[in-house]
Design an enzyme around this catalytic site. Structure first.
Site, PDB file in Angstrom:
ATOM      1  N   ASP A 513       9.832  17.066 -27.355  1.00 53.88           N
ATOM      2  CA  ASP A 513      10.314  18.186 -28.160  1.00 53.88           C
ATOM      3  C   ASP A 513      11.085  19.143 -27.246  1.00 53.88           C
ATOM      4  OD1 ASP A 513      10.661  19.808 -30.357  1.00 53.88           O
ATOM      5  OD2 ASP A 513       8.566  20.428 -30.513  1.00 53.88           O
ATOM      6  N   GLU A 516      16.628  20.226 -26.114  1.00 49.63           N
ATOM      7  CA  GLU A 516      18.065  20.491 -26.350  1.00 49.63           C
ATOM      8  C   GLU A 516      18.850  20.851 -25.080  1.00 49.63           C
ATOM      9  OE1 GLU A 516      15.746  20.425 -29.777  1.00 49.63           O
ATOM     10  OE2 GLU A 516      15.557  21.914 -28.196  1.00 49.63           O
ATOM     11  N   ASP A 589      12.722  21.474 -37.259  1.00 44.89           N
ATOM     12  CA  ASP A 589      11.839  22.474 -37.868  1.00 44.89           C
ATOM     13  C   ASP A 589      12.337  22.905 -39.239  1.00 44.89           C
ATOM     14  OD1 ASP A 589      10.454  22.228 -35.538  1.00 44.89           O
ATOM     15  OD2 ASP A 589      11.126  24.113 -34.671  1.00 44.89           O
TER      16      ASP A 589
END
Length: 917
Positions: A513, A516, A589
């Protein structure tokens, strides 16, 4: 004292992230992004470059791009650019444009490494010659033409410079670049004393030591009515125009990987992943594609018809055409043109460049139960046992960041998870698995061995001054491994060994997770663009690929852990072109509302179209508390996502399937069981994706490419070539309008009722199911016995559901292997082709396989077959099997019946024939 104040402010920031949804002003719009603003200001015909010194060199068509007219003495001299056109098997053209290294630019521009697979270069066609021709519209100029594939040619127009591919017959264009003269390439140069290259946004300063270096150009798709692709955006599947007449929303589609909380649906803003690959499709039934291998921030406009009316550029009008405008902050032009001509051909051509999707383990195609966070070992045991108590199958239980010791990854909280190996073994005894989270931010704590090792080796990304970059994330002060460096990726992979990841077992897999990368105190919640990677590469140049390299290193770690024998399972939030080789992704999300349920379908379709076939959305929505009806509808739809996981934020109420009353529990159980019933079909589709790139979940027009009513339909989707599914996207819905394409019938999955193709049906809907149909002419393999997990279903018998077409015929396939190893690459699999025709069902092998199974076919269900015959003859063996009316599906709410051949007893791995007498 100062550190305490900083920490206090950081905690306030974290708290705000759990309360406030996405704020537009936290992220840059095009007019706040100088390269985008500059590029959009350009007018058609602004490019003055011409192709000079055109020749064949090293099997490529090469040229220098130079200004047509002498340059203004007061401006910086435009240096020649190098251009090369390369041709590859299957109709792929590669165009590269870069600064000339012999002219000594201030630095080498970044070219994205490790995305194009090595096998691709072996498929290069070495050009021997080019023909020249004068093309209508050239003002006395020439074009160079080279062979691309049977039926296609690549063309370099010299003056004005333009590159396109065309069909030989009739010279019909397919895809072109710079047809509107919008090409621009900002060259690297030395800074002058009076220049200010810095950019500022919300208190952050980007030093931009190499100045403006953006690239932009127009790309046109001919014979096209819609364009698709370029994830990730929460928007419609068919991309809407962003500029031109009648366009209200003037923001381009942004590709810039960002940690976006509660992203908006129907927004062109970029979110977690970026794949700069676009597919066009038109009324001719043909498709084409364009891919720009560039990992810097990108902005892409889809231009409405008439956008260029003021430009005075005359283009061919006999073809429908969609024009697009591509802008990137840095990098080079490294582009690929795909001629198709079919939609599946374009996808196959794209994955021949970036790699085929990985073959997942069987368990990972089942249902996953996740939450931020399951509190402790007792909570894990309780959730696991409740699934059994309520007869709900599941395969994987997930642990989020709170399972670690103070957000130090590869560790366990010794108070909450004192016996992690025993916990995993208890799950494994039921055939279940566990997934833990491992994020890229490493806690800056001298007592943490991982940080100490990375720091001493110099393995962190550096800031603009050359020091280890220090940003804030879940652990507080954090640094980030430089995943561009293959040495560091190998170092990271070693961390997943059983010796290094203490408490891990063979049934534990990984979730990446925040990759990015997410940096809570960074510009736009990410890493500064002037941060430095291996070889002085700026973060701006590779930003969109950082998560890809992290995903790659993690998957490599699990591969090493299992001595190369065990297929990894790694879920990643960030992705880039090629991520399909390393595992699954999800849509991030999302929120517990009907709009997010609705937009999940075009998001998953877009991911599949661009190679990421193993994808899904968080069932129920990550943020917020879904009403029971929404949760049920999400499970009913999510059961058909390629990746099927329920997940929720820690501020939400618990929402395991048994917490909403007996009736809702039954509905969610039924939805999950549908997935397990269809696992043999899903696994067969994952194998198809693994060998061809064709996605598991597909747009209707991929199967019906000439059906115009399907082109913009993103409420419904195909699962493989056999099933059509449409969600229910509104509360208390009583009816649904469902378009069933094609000329043949469709059979309701629950009732077996036949519906005509080629029309819209207004159907009554109930709480029990969403519209789902099997296409006439197909055979779908299923399993009808419900176990605790997919692993426990391995030896269960199969059911074949035959949906007969108007010719009373059907066909389908089944793929089986051991579900976990790479032995299938060496022939250890069963791949059968089933054909029903003239009252005979035959099973024949596909390929040369060497895998044994004692599984049998226990029933054959015939939809669209008129009852009458009582027996069937099974060969070899000359055995008889009874034919009777039997249940269409076990465990459903309705006792629908269909003609059934009971207990034919044939082995799934064998050659056989069943004749209806």
């Amino acid at each position: 004292m100062k550190m305490k104040q900083v920490a206090f402010l950081f905690l306030i920031f974290l708290a705000s992230q759990t309360v406030h949804s996405w704020k537009k002003d936290e992220f840059r719009a095009c007019d706040q992004t100088p390269f985008c603003k500059r590029a959009r200001f350009r007018k058609p015909g602004a490019c003055t470059l011409i192709a000079h010194d055109v020749s064949i060199s090293d099997g490529d068509l090469t040229a220098k791009l130079i200004p047509k007219a002498p340059h203004d003495q007061d401006q910086d001299q435009i240096k020649p650019l190098t251009l090369s056109v390369s041709v590859y098997q299957d109709g792929i053209m590669r165009l590269k444009i870069d600064e000339d290294p012999s002219l000594d630019p201030p630095k080498k521009r970044f070219q994205v490494a490790d995305v194009v697979i090595s096998e691709f270069e072996t498929r290069k066609l070495w050009l021997q010659s080019a023909s020249t021709e004068k093309i209508n519209g050239d003002d006395g100029g020439l074009s160079s033409v080279v062979y691309l594939s049977d039926g296609y040619e690549a063309v370099l127009r010299h003056d004005p410079f333009e590159v396109y591919v065309r069909e030989k017959a009739g010279n019909r264009r397919v895809v072109s670049l710079n047809s509107h003269g919008l090409f621009d390439f900002e060259q690297l140069r030395v800074k002058k004393e009076d220049e200010d290259w810095e950019e500022r946004f919300r208190g952050h300063t980007d030093t931009r030591p190499y100045g403006p270096q953006s690239i932009s150009f127009d790309v046109s798709f001919y014979g096209s009515d819609f364009v698709y692709g370029i994830p990730e955006h929460a928007t419609s599947f068919a991309l809407k125009p962003t500029r031109g007449p009648g366009v209200e929303e003037s923001e381009p589609y942004r590709l810039f990987n960002l940690d976006v909380f509660e992203y908006l649906h129907e927004s062109p803003f970029g979110i977690y992943g970026s794949i700069p690959f676009m597919v066009s499709h038109g009324k001719s039934g043909q498709s084409s594609g364009f891919f720009w291998l560039n990992a810097a921030e990108m902005q892409i406009d889809v231009l409405a018809k008439g956008w260029d009316a003021e430009g005075g550029i005359l283009m061919p009008t006999e073809q429908s055409r969609i024009d697009t405008f591509w802008m990137s902050e840095a990098g080079i032009v490294d582009t690929f043109f795909f001629v198709g001509p079919g939609p599946k051909d374009v996808v196959k051509q794209y994955v021949s460049v970036t790699g085929l999707p990985a073959m997942p383990q069987l368990f990972s195609t089942g249902y996953h139960q996740c939450r931020w966070n399951y509190r402790d070992e007792e909570d894990v045991e309780n959730v696991d046992s409740k699934f059994d108590e309520h007869d709900i199958p599941y395969d994987v239980l997930w642990l989020d960041i709170e399972h670690t010791d103070g957000k130090r990854y590869f560790t366990w909280d010794k108070m909450l998870f004192p016996h992690p190996e025993e916990m995993q073994r208890k799950l494994a005894a039921k055939g279940r698995h566990m997934v833990t989270i491992v994020d890229p931010h490493i806690k800056r704590d001298e007592s943490f061995h991982l940080h100490k090792d990375a720091s001493q080796r110099g393995y962190y990304v550096k800031d603009a001054t050359g020091k280890d970059y220090d940003g804030w994330c879940w652990p507080g002060s954090s640094s980030y491994p430089d995943m561009l460096n293959p040495e560091i990726r190998s170092w990271w992979a070693e961390k997943f060994s059983y010796d290094n990841y203490v408490g891990s077992t063979p049934s534990l897999y990984i979730w990446n997770d925040m990759n990015e990368p997410s940096v809570f105190n960074g510009p736009e919640v990410t890493m500064p663009r002037d941060a430095l990677h291996l070889g002085g590469v700026e973060h701006r140049e590779l930003h969109n690929a950082y998560g890809y390299y992290f995903h790659m290193a993690t998957a490599e770690g699990l591969l090493k852990r299992g001595d190369g024998k065990d297929r990894p399972f790694v879920l990643s939030r960030a992705f880039f072109a090629g991520s399909q080789r390393y595992g699954a992704v999800w849509t991030g999300d999302n929120s517990a509302d009907w709009d997010h349920l609705r937009v999940s379908v075009p998001m998953v379709l877009t991911l599949g179209l661009t190679g990421m076939t193993f994808s899904g959305a968080d069932v129920g929505g990550f943020f917020g508390n879904p009403e029971p009806e929404l949760l049920v509808r999400w499970y009913q739809l999510g059961a058909y996502y390629p990746f099927f996981r329920g997940h929720a934020h820690h501020d939400t109420k618990r929402r395991e399937p048994w917490l909403f009353g007996e009736r809702n529990t039954a509905l969610m159980r039924d939805a999950i069981r549908i997935r397990y019933t269809l696992l043999p079909y899903f696994y067969t589709l994952f194998r198809e994706a693994n060998v061809s790139g064709v996605p598991v979940v597909r747009p209707l027009w991929m199967e019906f490419p000439s059906d115009e009513a399907a082109f913009s339909n993103d409420e419904a989707f195909m699962v493989g070539n056999s099933l059509l599914v449409q969600g229910i996207y509104t509360a208390r819905a009583k009816h649904a309008s469902v378009y069933l394409p094609g000329k043949e019938s469709w059979y309701d999955l629950r009732t077996g009722t036949a519906y005509k193709g080629g029309k819209v049906h207004k159907l009554e809907v109930s709480e029990e199911s969403i519209p789902a149909f099997q296409r006439a002419g197909t055979i779908v393999p299923r399993k009808g016995r419900f176990r605790r997990s997919s692993t426990q279903m391995v030896h269960d018998p199969y059911t074949l559901v035959i949906a007969l077409n108007s010719s009373q015929a059907a066909e389908g396939e089944l793929y089986v292997d051991d579900g976990k190893s790479y032995n299938f690459k060496h022939g250890a699999y069963i791949h059968r082709r089933f054909v029903f025709s003239n009252g005979h069902l035959t099973s024949s092998p596909v390929g040369n396989s060497r895998f044994s199974s004692d599984c049998i076919i226990e029933r054959v269900i015939l939809l669209g077959y008129t009852p009458g015959a009582k027996t069937a003859l099974v060969e070899p063996g000359n055995q008889k099997a009874e034919i009777e009316l039997g249940p269409l599906r076990f465990g459903g709410q309705h006792a629908a019946v269909a003609v059934t051949i009971r207990k034919p007893g044939v082995r799934v791995a064998g050659d056989w024939k069943i004749k209806i007498l």
